[in-house]
Design an enzyme around this catalytic site. Structure first.
Site, short mmCIF file in Angstrom:
data_model
loop_
_atom_site.label_atom_id
_atom_site.label_comp_id
_atom_site.label_asym_id
_atom_site.label_seq_id
_atom_site.Cartn_x
_atom_site.Cartn_y
_atom_site.Cartn_z
N TYR A 140 -13.40 8.56 -12.34
CA TYR A 140 -13.15 7.40 -11.46
C TYR A 140 -13.60 6.11 -12.13
CZ TYR A 140 -14.34 3.86 -7.94
OH TYR A 140 -14.49 2.67 -7.26
N ASP A 144 0.86 -1.19 0.00
CA ASP A 144 0.00 0.00 0.00
C ASP A 144 0.90 1.23 0.00
OD1 ASP A 144 -3.24 0.47 1.13
OD2 ASP A 144 -1.86 2.16 0.95
N ASP A 200 4.05 1.50 -4.36
CA ASP A 200 3.06 1.83 -5.38
C ASP A 200 2.86 0.63 -6.31
OD1 ASP A 200 1.69 2.95 -7.56
OD2 ASP A 200 2.77 4.85 -7.40
N THR A 243 -16.08 -2.17 -9.42
CA THR A 243 -17.26 -1.46 -8.95
C THR A 243 -18.42 -1.50 -9.94
OG1 THR A 243 -18.04 0.79 -8.50
CG2 THR A 243 -16.09 0.62 -9.84
N ASP A 244 -19.63 -1.35 -9.42
CA ASP A 244 -20.82 -1.27 -10.28
C ASP A 244 -20.80 -0.02 -11.16
OD1 ASP A 244 -21.28 0.62 -8.25
OD2 ASP A 244 -23.19 -0.22 -7.60
N GLU A 245 -19.96 0.97 -10.77
CA GLU A 245 -20.00 2.25 -11.48
C GLU A 245 -19.48 2.15 -12.91
OE1 GLU A 245 -18.93 5.69 -9.25
OE2 GLU A 245 -19.27 4.70 -7.33
N LYS A 275 -11.53 2.82 -13.52
CA LYS A 275 -11.77 1.46 -13.05
C LYS A 275 -12.11 0.55 -14.23
CE LYS A 275 -11.89 -0.13 -9.49
NZ LYS A 275 -10.80 -0.77 -8.69
P1 NAD Z 1 -9.90 3.34 -0.19
O1 NAD Z 1 -9.75 4.63 -0.93
O2 NAD Z 1 -10.41 3.36 1.21
O3 NAD Z 1 -8.50 2.57 -0.14
C1 NAD Z 1 -7.65 2.46 -1.23
C2 NAD Z 1 -6.30 1.98 -0.73
O4 NAD Z 1 -5.43 1.85 -1.86
C3 NAD Z 1 -5.62 2.98 0.23
O5 NAD Z 1 -5.06 2.28 1.32
C4 NAD Z 1 -4.53 3.61 -0.62
O6 NAD Z 1 -3.41 4.04 0.14
C5 NAD Z 1 -4.18 2.46 -1.57
N1 NAD Z 1 -3.58 2.92 -2.82
C6 NAD Z 1 -4.05 3.88 -3.65
N2 NAD Z 1 -3.23 4.01 -4.71
C7 NAD Z 1 -2.25 3.08 -4.56
C8 NAD Z 1 -1.14 2.69 -5.34
N3 NAD Z 1 -0.84 3.31 -6.50
N4 NAD Z 1 -0.36 1.69 -4.90
C9 NAD Z 1 -0.62 1.08 -3.71
N5 NAD Z 1 -1.65 1.40 -2.94
C10 NAD Z 1 -2.47 2.38 -3.36
O7 NAD Z 1 -10.80 2.44 -1.12
P2 NAD Z 1 -11.86 1.30 -0.76
O8 NAD Z 1 -13.17 1.93 -0.55
O9 NAD Z 1 -11.29 0.42 0.27
O10 NAD Z 1 -11.93 0.52 -2.16
C11 NAD Z 1 -11.11 -0.62 -2.43
C12 NAD Z 1 -11.44 -1.15 -3.79
O11 NAD Z 1 -12.81 -1.51 -3.84
C13 NAD Z 1 -11.24 -0.13 -4.93
O12 NAD Z 1 -10.69 -0.80 -6.02
C14 NAD Z 1 -12.64 0.35 -5.24
O13 NAD Z 1 -12.73 0.73 -6.58
C15 NAD Z 1 -13.45 -0.89 -4.95
N6 NAD Z 1 -14.85 -0.63 -4.58
C16 NAD Z 1 -15.15 0.22 -3.54
C17 NAD Z 1 -16.48 0.43 -3.20
C18 NAD Z 1 -16.85 1.32 -2.04
O14 NAD Z 1 -18.05 1.56 -1.83
N7 NAD Z 1 -15.91 1.82 -1.25
C19 NAD Z 1 -17.50 -0.21 -3.91
C20 NAD Z 1 -17.17 -1.07 -4.97
C21 NAD Z 1 -15.83 -1.28 -5.28
#
Ligand code: NAD
Length: 340
Positions: free
Chosen positions: A151, A37, A63, A127-129, A155
């Protein structure tokens, strides 16, 4: 069994890691977890505090778009779950570049490293988006991608790359697409923690437009169980929807949150709608349900527990909301109206 969890310090990734390391996934009680992360504003090591002492956890700050790092880290793992992403639609409207860097280029770097090292399965969490807005009915996994925000476009780009590595190279990649998540440890820019923490502070909450936008909601624990099921029993190259048990307009969600927090509609401030705001998302998750999946957390119960968690964990969210108490995050829009 060694599992690489990218984005494992974020909201959903950390829930997955905490559950895995506390023995929540039968058969994986001995699994070792590497979290990769980069700790963006949304990544938070405190999210891993409950399992920080586990000898099965290794944390690497880096990264997913760094080819040398990822190439060196991937070998030796048996599976990769990619939660790493830039995730906030409002931020993607203010500046899309980091979204492309992580959600598209980063995914490609990760896939290439897995291909080179012969590591799989890879679960690409999405994501559904990516489907854009649907007026009625629900999308199956065969629906065409038609993302509208930077966004969701990014994705979708990552998902298309994952599909390409599966078809072109035979890499074992599975994609999951889920609706909106809620639960503990969610960064307080997203609508539920934003509204709850504002209300706990006696502050008003910003509601976008007419409040008629519709979203599906799932507890983060149910989402993570769906991801785990796809890891264990999914088929290479396939996409799986993960849905919850609640479909609500933002008005209905706001009403539920006001009730849980003991506040009234006088705490709601109407704000202009988000640019390009998708009206409705809805997933058909019958493929996963046929595999035995069902969400377990009833929405109202999950929401009340979530509100209680934020009430009991001010020390977690206060530094994130008060710039004086924490280093300023990256390019951020004002924390105003907000849907994930
Ligand atoms: P979040 O923003 O809380 O966490 C994302 C994490 O990724 C963070 O810890 C960040 O530091 C890390 N990160 C970002 N860029 C990075 C990189 N280049 N290299 C390494 N680490 C990196 O997001 P979340 O809500 O936990 O979502 C996680 C996944 O689930 C995402 O892929 C998101 O698209 C998907 N998702 C989220 C939701 C929702 O409602 N939150 C719904 C459907 C899908």
């Amino acid at each position: 069994m060694r599992i690489l969890v990218t984005g494992g310090a974020g909201f959903i990734g950390s829930h997955y890691v905490r559950t895995m390391l506390s023995g929540g996934y039968p058969g994986y009680e001995d699994a070792a977890v590497t979290v990769l992360d980069s700790l963006t504003y949304a990544g938070n090591l405190a999210n891993l505090d409950p399992v920080a002492a586990s000898p099965r956890l290794r944390f690497v700050r880096g990264d997913i778009a760094d080819p040398a790092l990822v190439r060196s880290l991937v070998p030796g793992h048996d599976a990769v779950i990619n939660f790493a992403a830039e995730t906030h639609v409002d931020r993607s409207i203010s500046g899309a570049a980091p979204f492309v860097a992580t959600n598209v280029a980063g995914v490609q770097v990760l896939l290439q490293a897995c291909l080179d090292a012969g590591v799989g399965p890879v679960v690409q969490v999405s994501t559904d988006e990516v489907y854009g807005s649907v007026a009625s009915g629900s999308w199956t996994e065969q629906a065409p991608l038609a993302p509208n925000s930077p966004y969701s476009a990014a994705k979708a780009g990552g998902d298309l790359m994952a599909g390409a590595y599966a078809r072109t190279h035979g890499l074992d990649v599975r994609i999951t697409r889920c609706c909106n998540n809620y639960g503990p440890y969610q960064y307080p820019e997203k609508v539920i923690p934003l509204f709850v923490t504002n209300l706990l502070d006696g502050q008003p909450v910003p509601l976008y437009g007419d409040g008629g936008n519709v979203r599906g909601w799932i507890h983060v624990d149910d989402h993570c169980r769906g991801v785990q099921l796809v890891l264990e029993r999914g088929e290479p190259g396939k996409t799986y929807h993960i849905n919850g048990n609640a479909e609500l307009t933002n008005l209905e969600l706001t009403a539920a949150l006001l009730e849980c927090c003991g506040a009234g509609w006088d705490m709601v401030t109407r704000v202009p709608d988000r640019k390009g705001h998708d009206r409705r998302y809805c997933l058909d998750d019958s493929a996963l349900r046929d595999m035995g999946y069902a969400p377990r957390v009833p929405f109202r119960q999950g929401l009340e527990e979530t509100v209680r968690w934020y009430a009991d964990h001010r020390s977690w969210w206060e530094p994130l909301k008060r710039p004086a108490a924490a280093p300023a995050p990256g390019p951020a829009p004002a924390v105003t109206g907000s849907m994930p």
